[in-house]
Design a protein around this motif. Structure first.
Motif, PDB file in Angstrom:
ATOM      1  N   LYS A 111       0.460   4.645   1.125  1.00 18.28           N
ATOM      2  CA  LYS A 111       0.459   5.450   2.077  1.00 18.28           C
ATOM      3  C   LYS A 111       1.284   4.460   3.160  1.00 18.28           C
ATOM      4  O   LYS A 111       2.075   5.284   3.728  1.00 18.28           O
ATOM      5  CB  LYS A 111      -0.920   5.500   2.821  1.00 18.28           C
TER       6      LYS A 111
ATOM      7  N   GLY B  85     -11.410   9.892  -3.472  1.00 18.06           N
ATOM      8  CA  GLY B  85     -11.618   8.700  -4.076  1.00 18.06           C
ATOM      9  C   GLY B  85     -11.138   8.732  -5.362  1.00 18.06           C
ATOM     10  O   GLY B  85     -10.997   7.537  -6.168  1.00 18.06           O
TER      11      GLY B  85
ATOM     12  N   ASP C  92       0.910  -1.075   0.109  1.00 21.89           N
ATOM     13  CA  ASP C  92       0.015  -0.032   0.093  1.00 21.89           C
ATOM     14  C   ASP C  92       0.950   1.217  -0.135  1.00 21.89           C
ATOM     15  O   ASP C  92       1.866   1.296   0.657  1.00 21.89           O
ATOM     16  CB  ASP C  92      -0.872   0.027   1.296  1.00 21.89           C
TER      17      ASP C  92
ATOM     18  N   ARG D 131      -4.224  11.638  -1.904  1.00 26.87           N
ATOM     19  CA  ARG D 131      -5.019  10.991  -2.660  1.00 26.87           C
ATOM     20  C   ARG D 131      -4.945   9.759  -3.382  1.00 26.87           C
ATOM     21  O   ARG D 131      -4.823   9.763  -4.723  1.00 26.87           O
ATOM     22  CB  ARG D 131      -6.306  11.926  -3.177  1.00 26.87           C
TER      23      ARG D 131
ATOM     24  N   THR E   4      -8.123   8.937  -8.325  1.00 23.90           N
ATOM     25  CA  THR E   4      -6.727   8.600  -8.446  1.00 23.90           C
ATOM     26  C   THR E   4      -5.874   8.830  -9.900  1.00 23.90           C
ATOM     27  O   THR E   4      -4.990   8.437 -10.186  1.00 23.90           O
ATOM     28  CB  THR E   4      -6.530   6.965  -8.048  1.00 23.90           C
TER      29      THR E   4
ATOM     30  N   SER F  65      -5.712   6.111  -2.666  1.00 25.18           N
ATOM     31  CA  SER F  65      -6.534   5.047  -2.122  1.00 25.18           C
ATOM     32  C   SER F  65      -6.424   3.830  -2.980  1.00 25.18           C
ATOM     33  O   SER F  65      -6.667   4.235  -4.322  1.00 25.18           O
ATOM     34  CB  SER F  65      -7.848   5.143  -1.981  1.00 25.18           C
TER      35      SER F  65
END
Ligand code: NDP
Length: 253
Positions: free
Chosen positions: A46, A173, A44, A98, A175, A100
């Motif tokens: 982040k 939301g 991931d 942003r 990307t 996700s």
């Protein structure tokens, strides 16, 4: 450790950065716009940022306080600037992105952990023991601090303004990528990187030591090739990309 030894390590570290320039001009750093699964397992994005950046302030702080010598006020100021920067970069910045569902190669995270640990070690050792004592009566010392601190603050402002513009291009939301505009984007594709280089050059002028210089050099070596890659990517992906915009140095590169 003696200052001579620390300086020798720093020179090797600078030499290594310079040797990597041709490689980084050829190979795109595979995260963000240039993500690639050819670099092994992904994690991931982040989480990757937190894991890779947090060693820097921890290692720096460990070596800063591990020397028992009395430190001048300037050493504490430089330590604080580094820790504040990395608190933002390792915790707040990843939470604000942003991204996700986006990934980063584990190998890149590993390289970044090594990179940040070496920088933390060299600079923590230097700041903890070898920052010049307070020569506040010395004109050169005052000039150095004024110029270095001003550059550091100007760099932080440019970096944050520019990253903020990027982070607000996406709605929560989303990307996808859009053309950034406003402020320094009028001149260059990557003003966030330009600001980062100015910031650490200012830090090096204030600290006036090879470890800090090595970090400024590494920042430029990391970010100039990446800015060139971003710039080409924008030109290839957006037919209406502003023609007069350069990659990282206004009117030059
Ligand atoms: P990028 O400019 O590649 O991306 C920054 C953020 O903005 C990411 O979340 C990215 O999303 C998003 N973004 C980028 N371009 C667009 C666009 N056109 N439209 C919408 N969103 C966009 O920066 P990096 O991730 O490489 O670096 C982040 C920060 O870390 C910078 O401030 C940089 O200066 C610093 N840094 C410092 C280094 C050093 O050596 N001192 C080394 C590397 C970074 P996505 O991830 O999806 O692309």
């Amino acid at each position: 450790m003696t200052l001579d030894t620390l300086n020798q390590y720093s020179l090797y570290w600078i030499a290594f950065a310079l040797l990597l320039v041709p490689v980084l001009l050829k190979v795109k750093q595979p995260y963000g716009k240039h993500i690639s699964s050819k670099w092994g397992p992904l994690i991931d994005n982040k989480l990757g940022w937190v894991l890779q950046e947090i060693p820097s302030p921890i290692v720096l702080t460990f070596f800063f306080f591990s020397s028992g010598t009395q430190k001048p006020l300037l050493a504490y100021l430089l330590w604080l600037l580094w820790v504040l920067h990395y608190f933002y970069r390792s915790i707040i910045f990843p939470l604000r992105t942003r991204t996700s569902g986006k990934k980063i190669p584990l190998l890149i995270v590993f390289f970044a952990i090594c990179f940040n640990s070496v920088n933390g070690f060299l600079n923590g050792s230097f700041l903890g023991e070898f920052v010049a004592n307070n020569h506040s009566d010395n004109l050169f010392f005052l000039l150095r601090i004024m110029v270095g601190f001003s550059l550091f603050i100007i760099g932080v402002i440019i970096n944050h303004q520019s990253d903020n513009i990027l982070l607000h291009l996406r709605k929560p939301g989303q990307t996808d990528y859009q053309i950034p505009a406003g402020k320094w984007y009028k001149f260059v594709s990557c003003p966030n990187y330009m600001g980062e280089i100015i910031e650490w050059s200012g830090f090096a002028i204030m600290a006036w030591g090879l470890p800090a210089l090595s970090f400024a050099v590494w920042t430029a070596v990391n970010l100039i090739p990446r800015a060139i890659d971003h710039h080409r990517w924008y030109q290839e992906n957006f037919a209406n990309y502003p023609k007069e915009r350069k990659a990282i140095i206004p009117f030059v590169l």
